[in-house]
Design an enzyme around this catalytic site. Structure first.
Site, mmCIF file in Angstrom:
data_model
loop_
_atom_site.group_PDB
_atom_site.id
_atom_site.type_symbol
_atom_site.label_atom_id
_atom_site.label_comp_id
_atom_site.label_asym_id
_atom_site.label_seq_id
_atom_site.Cartn_x
_atom_site.Cartn_y
_atom_site.Cartn_z
ATOM 1 N N ASN A 10 0.781 -1.184 -0.017
ATOM 2 C CA ASN A 10 0.094 0.274 -0.033
ATOM 3 C C ASN A 10 0.923 1.287 -0.016
ATOM 4 O O ASN A 10 1.545 1.421 0.860
ATOM 5 C CB ASN A 10 -0.808 0.009 1.328
ATOM 6 C CG ASN A 10 -1.725 1.303 1.441
ATOM 7 O OD1 ASN A 10 -1.907 2.030 0.533
ATOM 8 N ND2 ASN A 10 -2.191 1.395 2.572
ATOM 9 N N TRP A 11 0.957 1.774 -1.199
ATOM 10 C CA TRP A 11 1.842 3.089 -1.284
ATOM 11 C C TRP A 11 1.201 4.373 -0.585
ATOM 12 O O TRP A 11 1.991 5.314 -0.516
ATOM 13 C CB TRP A 11 2.322 3.519 -2.677
ATOM 14 C CG TRP A 11 2.759 2.273 -3.487
ATOM 15 C CD1 TRP A 11 3.376 1.288 -3.011
ATOM 16 C CD2 TRP A 11 3.097 2.248 -4.848
ATOM 17 N NE1 TRP A 11 3.748 0.325 -4.259
ATOM 18 C CE2 TRP A 11 3.796 1.142 -5.249
ATOM 19 C CE3 TRP A 11 2.978 3.440 -5.814
ATOM 20 C CZ2 TRP A 11 4.115 0.864 -6.617
ATOM 21 C CZ3 TRP A 11 3.418 3.294 -7.164
ATOM 22 C CH2 TRP A 11 3.943 1.809 -7.694
ATOM 23 N N LYS A 12 0.108 4.104 -0.284
ATOM 24 C CA LYS A 12 -0.622 5.430 0.120
ATOM 25 C C LYS A 12 -0.247 6.622 -0.568
ATOM 26 O O LYS A 12 -0.221 6.405 -1.694
ATOM 27 C CB LYS A 12 0.044 5.531 1.760
ATOM 28 C CG LYS A 12 -0.234 4.570 2.685
ATOM 29 C CD LYS A 12 0.245 4.687 4.102
ATOM 30 C CE LYS A 12 0.108 3.479 4.870
ATOM 31 N NZ LYS A 12 0.180 3.370 6.286
ATOM 32 N N HIS A 97 -9.416 0.710 6.297
ATOM 33 C CA HIS A 97 -7.954 1.067 6.793
ATOM 34 C C HIS A 97 -7.884 2.243 7.934
ATOM 35 O O HIS A 97 -8.801 3.099 7.826
ATOM 36 C CB HIS A 97 -6.871 1.615 5.531
ATOM 37 C CG HIS A 97 -5.588 1.580 5.869
ATOM 38 N ND1 HIS A 97 -5.125 2.795 6.535
ATOM 39 C CD2 HIS A 97 -4.586 0.909 5.681
ATOM 40 C CE1 HIS A 97 -3.915 2.484 6.938
ATOM 41 N NE2 HIS A 97 -3.729 1.208 6.191
ATOM 42 N N GLU A 99 -6.294 4.505 8.528
ATOM 43 C CA GLU A 99 -6.288 6.099 8.243
ATOM 44 C C GLU A 99 -7.504 6.574 7.606
ATOM 45 O O GLU A 99 -7.846 7.581 8.126
ATOM 46 C CB GLU A 99 -5.044 6.335 7.229
ATOM 47 C CG GLU A 99 -3.774 6.171 7.831
ATOM 48 C CD GLU A 99 -2.635 5.442 6.941
ATOM 49 O OE1 GLU A 99 -2.602 5.537 5.807
ATOM 50 O OE2 GLU A 99 -1.639 4.915 7.645
ATOM 51 N N GLU A 169 -4.332 -5.048 11.428
ATOM 52 C CA GLU A 169 -3.273 -4.033 11.543
ATOM 53 C C GLU A 169 -3.591 -3.110 12.955
ATOM 54 O O GLU A 169 -4.339 -2.261 12.835
ATOM 55 C CB GLU A 169 -3.504 -2.817 10.399
ATOM 56 C CG GLU A 169 -3.429 -3.532 8.948
ATOM 57 C CD GLU A 169 -3.151 -2.537 7.783
ATOM 58 O OE1 GLU A 169 -2.014 -2.711 7.392
ATOM 59 O OE2 GLU A 169 -3.586 -1.631 7.562
ATOM 60 N N GLY A 175 3.087 2.471 10.667
ATOM 61 C CA GLY A 175 3.933 3.617 10.229
ATOM 62 C C GLY A 175 4.979 4.221 11.653
ATOM 63 O O GLY A 175 5.532 5.123 11.481
ATOM 64 N N SER A 215 4.317 -1.849 10.298
ATOM 65 C CA SER A 215 5.692 -1.820 10.411
ATOM 66 C C SER A 215 6.126 -3.190 10.174
ATOM 67 O O SER A 215 7.246 -3.573 10.882
ATOM 68 C CB SER A 215 6.156 -1.434 11.820
ATOM 69 O OG SER A 215 5.811 0.121 11.930
ATOM 70 N N GLY A 236 3.133 -1.148 4.212
ATOM 71 C CA GLY A 236 2.917 0.361 3.669
ATOM 72 C C GLY A 236 4.473 0.800 3.534
ATOM 73 O O GLY A 236 5.074 0.666 2.381
ATOM 74 N N GLY A 237 5.312 1.384 4.345
ATOM 75 C CA GLY A 237 6.498 1.997 4.425
ATOM 76 C C GLY A 237 7.512 1.101 3.793
ATOM 77 O O GLY A 237 8.288 1.593 2.478
HETATM 78 P P1 PGA Z 1 3.319 0.382 7.497
HETATM 79 O O1 PGA Z 1 1.636 0.796 6.869
HETATM 80 O O2 PGA Z 1 3.930 -0.897 7.092
HETATM 81 O O3 PGA Z 1 4.050 1.681 6.950
HETATM 82 O O4 PGA Z 1 3.247 0.327 9.051
HETATM 83 C C1 PGA Z 1 0.837 -0.584 6.856
HETATM 84 C C2 PGA Z 1 -0.323 -0.150 6.437
HETATM 85 O O5 PGA Z 1 -0.947 0.750 6.855
HETATM 86 O O6 PGA Z 1 -1.156 -0.877 5.533
#
Ligand code: PGA
Length: 252
Positions: A10-12, A97, A99, A169, A175, A215, A236-237
């Site tokens: 997930n590149w966000k 998600h 966010e 998650e 993050g 993470s 994510g990251g």
């Molecule tokens: P992260 O994000 O790997 O940067 O913690 C995961 C996600 O939000 O799906």
């Protein structure tokens, strides 16, 4: 039936189109013929069509979207519907998600509508759930996860649920660099299967893929993916770097 192994990136809201295309090319160069793991690339909306052309003939690589609207179309300036996503080759969409829950105030009822739209358009939902640090510290994490899951999946038939992917998650791990331990992840994933078994049956519980997110990186993926009930990761990251993402794909 054995569950799919899945790694989704997930590149966000990151990368330019050119950077994104280069990243995908670097990933394809490293894992092109490794088809034991289902790979899902989830870029921003504006790059979907272009990245779909890069992925379309690749074995076990799929395109996903970060969001879709609750409606099928109409006067919703700035929004994107599931049928639009389908028209550019999306096979998966993230729903729920953290966010979207926290910054955009999305609620269970929104997730139900979004998932209905996704399924209508042959897009599989990756439905995300997770507790906050406060909820974990006050020992409410199992209750919160039960509610987040039940409020949404109870609206779907057993056949529709068979198309779901779940992602656990924990919000405190997203993050932050702080990952759930393999033990915490395994405990919650097994618990989630129990909730699914109560709502549907043990077959549904055994067959649903449950990804861990928060993470997850090239260093800790192997330990997490070894857990019996962890079927892969929502990254994510670490999905923004080709070497890291590929190492995660090779971590099963
Ligand atoms: P992260 O994000 O790997 O940067 O913690 C995961 C996600 O939000 O799906």
């Amino acid at each position: 039936m054995s569950r799919q192994k899945i790694v989704a990136g997930n590149w966000k809201m990151n990368k330019s189109l050119q950077e994104g295309k280069t990243l995908v090319q670097m990933i394809l160069n490293q894992v092109n013929d490794f088809d034991e793991v289902t790979k899902i690339i989830i870029p921003p909306f504006t790059y979907l069509d272009s990245i779909n052309s890069q992925l379309s003939k690749k074995e076990n690589f799929f395109l996903g979207a970060q969001n879709c609207h609750t409606n099928s179309g109409g006067a919703f300036t700035g929004e994107i519907s599931a049928n639009m996503l389908s028209s550019v080759g999306c096979k998966f969409v993230l729903v729920g998600h953290s966010e979207r829950r926290h910054y955009f105030n999305e609620k269970d009822g929104d997730f139900v509508l979004k998932i209905k739209e996704a399924l209508k358009n042959n897009i599989q939902p990756i439905f995300c759930i997770g507790e906050t640090i406060h909820e974990r510290k006050t020992d409410n994490h199992f209750k919160v996860i039960t509610e987040q899951l039940t409020n949404v999946i109870k609206e779907f038939s057993i056949d529709d649920f068979a198309k779901f992917i779940l992602a656990y998650e924990p919000v405190w791990a997203i993050g932050t660099g702080e990952t759930a331990t393999a033990q915490q992840a395994q405990e919650m994933h097994a618990f989630i299967r129990g909730v699914v078994a109560d709502i549907y049956d043990s077959n549904s519980a055994n067959n649903v893929a449950i990804l861990y997110g928060g993470s997850c990186n090239a260093q800790n993926a192997q330990e997490l993916f070894k857990c019996k009930d962890v079927d892969g990761g929502l990254i994510g990251g670490a999905s923004l770097n080709a070497d890291d993402f590929c190492k995660i794909i090779f971590s099963f």
